[in-house]
Design an enzyme around this catalytic site. Sequence first.
Site, short mmCIF file in Angstrom:
data_model
loop_
_atom_site.label_atom_id
_atom_site.label_comp_id
_atom_site.label_asym_id
_atom_site.label_seq_id
_atom_site.Cartn_x
_atom_site.Cartn_y
_atom_site.Cartn_z
N GLY A 72 59.30 78.96 -2.17
CA GLY A 72 58.68 79.73 -2.21
C GLY A 72 57.56 80.15 -0.50
CB THR A 73 57.71 77.27 1.12
OG1 THR A 73 56.65 76.37 0.77
CG2 THR A 73 56.30 77.08 3.07
CD GLN A 180 52.10 78.45 -9.97
OE1 GLN A 180 52.14 78.14 -11.10
NE2 GLN A 180 52.11 76.98 -9.06
CB SER A 200 59.13 79.05 -5.75
OG SER A 200 59.54 77.96 -5.32
CB THR A 238 76.21 79.31 4.47
OG1 THR A 238 77.40 80.05 5.80
CG2 THR A 238 77.61 79.81 3.43
CB CYS A 326 43.92 68.69 -1.88
SG CYS A 326 45.11 70.40 -2.71
#
Length: 405
Positions: A72-73, A180, A200, A238, A326
């Site tokens: 995802g990043t 999400q 992701s 690859t 966090c």
Amino acid sequence: MRPVYLDNNATTRVDPEVVQAMLPFFTDQFGNPSSAHAYGASVGAAMKKARRQLQVLIGAQFDDEITFTSGGTESDNAAILSALEVTPDRTEIVTSAVEHPAVLTLCGHLEQVRRIKIHRIPVDRRGRLDLDAYKAVLSPRVAIVSIMWANNETGMIFPVTMLAELAKEVGALFHTDAVQAVGKVPIDLKSTAIDMLSLSGHKLHGPKGVGALWIRRGVQFHSLIKGGHQQYGRRAGTENTPGIVGLGMAAELALKFLDDTATRVKSLRDRLEDGILQRIPNTSVTGDRMERLPNTANISFENTESDGIPHLLGRVGIACSSGSACTSGSMEPSHVLSAMKTPHGAVRFSLARDNSEADVDRVLEVMPTIVGKLRGSPSPGPRERSREDVRSGPCLSGSRTGCNS
Ligand SMILES: *Cc1c(COP(=O)(O)O)cnc(C)c1O
């Protein structure tokens, strides 16, 4: 003590069928998909199948719109950086205040280093996007709007279809971080104005380190990773073929379980929410049920702070995450809850198809004692009081949180 995993927005258990699908690509099927011989061809075919499996899950019109990435990043970074390259005359980005760090950290960097103007649209106390603020910043100076389909901490779903249509009116590209949302709610990209979407593997019972960026056919794209001509020149290197095959299988299974998620998983989530609200006074749930992912409950507990509850739940084998502390261990409040001006300790429970009613009941059984402990009031029942783990005092430090996930 049977462990209970309720932190599925941080990551999910890899489905055994996904593992089975991947295994041959570590052994016999080791070929390089770019090779002209048979070793390459069979792996190339497997990658094509994975593209199709994803295409169906997200309602893409063409399978070649899907580019596999490292997760995802990377997909988020690739989408935003490409937009700045293809429209160099546009120097503004619109995003929300509650995006994942994959978007917000990049935007902060672009602001500082490249003097890109970033508009971070706020949310209200219930986690809903401020639409007036959104409309007010749209202009022909905007290169790309990047707003998540659903928030990882609150589960709130944003009206991306409508937001994308508004972005089109000023000629801006529209990207959505749907990490999400994919596999939890139905998605039909071909009927939207969205240009790019990130997903992701490990958030939908697939492997970690693999994801995809969907780029609508006709949307100009500059690759983030430069090198060989793999994946139509959109992502050099690859390919992670076992991961890609696993992601494809995860997508197929997510589609198969979409109804189960919308009904059974959602009712488990609702039972957990209702049960907590009933048993524990001065608690509240963030966000409307109808506008929320079916698996996510973010619950605030007055007079508790930071990650006290997840820490004590962890001691009795229940994994969830703190919504208020966090960035692994730092005591900074979550940017999402700060944006919502939530003053209390909050807990994120995120369920998945492998959860059962017994999991929810475990949580409901131990919660009153844990919250009572943290609020400094006497424990309610003798049964709970006899629990060794719950009796030990609160520890507010060092507990790992998954709210950056
Ligand atoms: C987990 C997550 C990401 C990051 O995905 P990775 O594959 O872990 O890089 C991005 N956005 C959201 C909303 C997420 O929940």
